[in-house]
Design a protein around this motif. Structure first.
Motif, PDB file in Angstrom:
ATOM      1  N   HIS A 140       0.847  -1.198   0.000  1.00 33.46           N
ATOM      2  CA  HIS A 140       0.000   0.000   0.000  1.00 33.46           C
ATOM      3  C   HIS A 140       0.880   1.244   0.000  1.00 33.46           C
ATOM      4  O   HIS A 140       1.879   1.329   0.726  1.00 33.46           O
ATOM      5  CB  HIS A 140      -0.896  -0.012   1.236  1.00 33.46           C
ATOM      6  CG  HIS A 140      -1.918   1.077   1.237  1.00 33.46           C
ATOM      7  ND1 HIS A 140      -2.956   1.137   0.342  1.00 33.46           N
ATOM      8  CD2 HIS A 140      -2.066   2.172   2.036  1.00 33.46           C
ATOM      9  CE1 HIS A 140      -3.700   2.194   0.578  1.00 33.46           C
ATOM     10  NE2 HIS A 140      -3.179   2.844   1.598  1.00 33.46           N
ATOM     11  N   ASP A 145      -8.213   3.166  10.299  1.00 26.44           N
ATOM     12  CA  ASP A 145      -7.285   2.230   9.666  1.00 26.44           C
ATOM     13  C   ASP A 145      -7.847   1.658   8.380  1.00 26.44           C
ATOM     14  O   ASP A 145      -7.088   1.415   7.423  1.00 26.44           O
ATOM     15  CB  ASP A 145      -6.948   1.092  10.635  1.00 26.44           C
ATOM     16  CG  ASP A 145      -6.075   1.545  11.790  1.00 26.44           C
ATOM     17  OD1 ASP A 145      -5.459   2.633  11.676  1.00 26.44           O
ATOM     18  OD2 ASP A 145      -6.016   0.829  12.806  1.00 26.44           O
ATOM     19  N   ARG A 153      -7.465   4.249   5.648  1.00 24.22           N
ATOM     20  CA  ARG A 153      -6.068   4.442   5.262  1.00 24.22           C
ATOM     21  C   ARG A 153      -5.522   3.250   4.494  1.00 24.22           C
ATOM     22  O   ARG A 153      -4.605   3.404   3.680  1.00 24.22           O
ATOM     23  CB  ARG A 153      -5.221   4.733   6.500  1.00 24.22           C
ATOM     24  CG  ARG A 153      -5.494   6.108   7.111  1.00 24.22           C
ATOM     25  CD  ARG A 153      -4.430   6.484   8.120  1.00 24.22           C
ATOM     26  NE  ARG A 153      -4.474   5.627   9.300  1.00 24.22           N
ATOM     27  CZ  ARG A 153      -5.190   5.893  10.385  1.00 24.22           C
ATOM     28  NH1 ARG A 153      -5.929   7.008  10.430  1.00 24.22           N
ATOM     29  NH2 ARG A 153      -5.172   5.085  11.422  1.00 24.22           N
ATOM     30  N   SER A 154      -6.077   2.054   4.717  1.00 25.45           N
ATOM     31  CA  SER A 154      -5.606   0.878   3.974  1.00 25.45           C
ATOM     32  C   SER A 154      -6.350   0.678   2.659  1.00 25.45           C
ATOM     33  O   SER A 154      -5.910  -0.112   1.813  1.00 25.45           O
ATOM     34  CB  SER A 154      -5.765  -0.382   4.836  1.00 25.45           C
ATOM     35  OG  SER A 154      -7.139  -0.668   5.083  1.00 25.45           O
ATOM     36  N   TYR A 155      -7.463   1.385   2.456  1.00 24.24           N
ATOM     37  CA  TYR A 155      -8.301   1.212   1.273  1.00 24.24           C
ATOM     38  C   TYR A 155      -7.981   2.248   0.203  1.00 24.24           C
ATOM     39  O   TYR A 155      -7.821   1.929  -0.980  1.00 24.24           O
ATOM     40  CB  TYR A 155      -9.765   1.308   1.706  1.00 24.24           C
ATOM     41  CG  TYR A 155     -10.821   1.045   0.649  1.00 24.24           C
ATOM     42  CD1 TYR A 155     -10.569   0.270  -0.470  1.00 24.24           C
ATOM     43  CD2 TYR A 155     -12.098   1.574   0.797  1.00 24.24           C
ATOM     44  CE1 TYR A 155     -11.552   0.026  -1.418  1.00 24.24           C
ATOM     45  CE2 TYR A 155     -13.094   1.331  -0.141  1.00 24.24           C
ATOM     46  CZ  TYR A 155     -12.817   0.557  -1.245  1.00 24.24           C
ATOM     47  OH  TYR A 155     -13.799   0.324  -2.187  1.00 24.24           O
ATOM     48  N   GLN A 212      -5.805  10.117  -0.141  1.00 25.25           N
ATOM     49  CA  GLN A 212      -6.355  10.302   1.205  1.00 25.25           C
ATOM     50  C   GLN A 212      -6.565  11.788   1.490  1.00 25.25           C
ATOM     51  O   GLN A 212      -5.900  12.396   2.326  1.00 25.25           O
ATOM     52  CB  GLN A 212      -5.449   9.641   2.239  1.00 25.25           C
ATOM     53  CG  GLN A 212      -5.360   8.126   2.023  1.00 25.25           C
ATOM     54  CD  GLN A 212      -4.570   7.402   3.091  1.00 25.25           C
ATOM     55  OE1 GLN A 212      -4.164   7.976   4.106  1.00 25.25           O
ATOM     56  NE2 GLN A 212      -4.355   6.119   2.875  1.00 25.25           N
ATOM     57  N   SER A 225      -3.621  -2.619  -3.547  1.00 20.01           N
ATOM     58  CA  SER A 225      -2.936  -3.501  -2.597  1.00 20.01           C
ATOM     59  C   SER A 225      -3.860  -4.575  -2.050  1.00 20.01           C
ATOM     60  O   SER A 225      -3.469  -5.335  -1.154  1.00 20.01           O
ATOM     61  CB  SER A 225      -2.348  -2.673  -1.441  1.00 20.01           C
ATOM     62  OG  SER A 225      -3.381  -1.975  -0.745  1.00 20.01           O
ATOM     63  N   THR A 226      -5.089  -4.652  -2.585  1.00 21.40           N
ATOM     64  CA  THR A 226      -6.021  -5.703  -2.177  1.00 21.40           C
ATOM     65  C   THR A 226      -5.985  -6.883  -3.144  1.00 21.40           C
ATOM     66  O   THR A 226      -5.835  -8.032  -2.727  1.00 21.40           O
ATOM     67  CB  THR A 226      -7.457  -5.146  -2.103  1.00 21.40           C
ATOM     68  OG1 THR A 226      -7.496  -4.084  -1.152  1.00 21.40           O
ATOM     69  CG2 THR A 226      -8.441  -6.226  -1.670  1.00 21.40           C
TER      70      THR A 226
END
Length: 275
Positions: A132, A144, A147-149, A153, A207-208
């Motif tokens: 990511h 969180d 921020r990870s999706y 941002q 990043s998924t």
């Protein structure tokens, strides 16, 4: 609106009239994310009836105990499509896990699907998933999950997340998704690749699920366009709305061209591609 398909009662919303377009959201959310992302791209196109269901175990669509596999979800979605379209050919759009199901639906009923759009598709051959990386914003706002999706941002993206993504978390039936997830691999089909107009859109920074497996799909589908979008992650439909709109507009032109070619050949207008 509620539509029964076998043992599942789907909650869905719809807009417009004309050819049905079924839009399937990803895992852990509900129709609100798909509606927020795809409605701006489809709203201005005349003659489209956009249908956004909550998938089983998410939103306001319950998943009965008998639903225990991804194959079962696909079977249920095909019944839903039969009910909501009354037998007419429809367009099929999926994001993430929704794209996983959409692929299987098109493979099993190619004569019913007039066009297929796969955005950040979850695929069994996921590989080379990048780490990511934030490309805009401080990386210090939101929770969180946000921020990870998102890789963009900004306050605007955080607002979209809070309005269209975060509220669905409380409605997820975690036990149902775990039950279905234990048999997540779809039964391999032995049918030819879906022959109709297809578009595959992937985020280079996803990043998924990554983008490498999505690139392979251009060799699988004989009439596929492929876009790998820089500065976009798994939340690509939020982060790159104008580009997504342009890609879907091109796809819709190809769908209409395919339908017109079928009519010129004397084929039923509900079919697409070679029969």
């Amino acid at each position: 609106m509620e539509i029964r398909a076998g043992q599942v009662v789907f909650h869905c919303v719809e807009h417009g009239t004309g050819r049905p377009v079924l839009v399937l959201h990803g895992a852990g959310v509900d129709h609100r994310e798909a509606e927020a992302c795809f409605e701006p791209a489809l709203d201005g196109v005349a003659g489209l009836r956009r249908v956004y269901p909550d998938l089983p175990g998410m939103g306001r669509t319950a998943a009965p105990e008998t639903l225990r596999s991804a194959d079962g979800v696909v079977d249920t979605l095909l019944r839903f499509a039969d009910e909501v379209t009354a037998g007419a050919a429809y367009l099929l759009v999926g994001h993430s896990a929704g794209a996983y199901f959409a692929q299987a639906m098109a493979a099993r009923r190619p004569e019913r699907v007039a066009g297929l759009a796969l955005v950040c598709p979850l695929l069994p051959g996921v590989r080379e998933v990048p780490g990511h990386r934030v490309v805009a914003g401080s990386g210090e706002i939101g929770d969180d999950v946000f921020r990870s999706y998102f890789v963009i941002q900004t306050p605007e993206m955080l607002e979209r997340y809070r309005r269209h993504v975060e509220p669905a978390a409380a409605l997820v039936d975690e036990a149902a998704l775990e039950r279905i997830g234990e048999r997540w691999a779809l039964t391999p089909g032995h049918t030819p690749p879906y022959p109709g107009p297809t578009v595959v859109v992937a985020g280079r920074l996803d990043s998924t699920v990554g983008y490498a497996a999505a690139v392979d799909l251009v060799h699988h589908y004989p009439h596929a366009s492929l876009a790998v979008v820089d500065d976009a992650g798994h939340a690509l439909p939020h982060e790159q709305p104008e580009l997504l709109r342009a890609l879907l507009a091109d796809w819709l032109v190809r769908v209409e061209r395919s339908a017109s070619a079928g009519r010129a050949d004397g084929k039923p207008s509900t079919r697409t591609g070679p029969s």
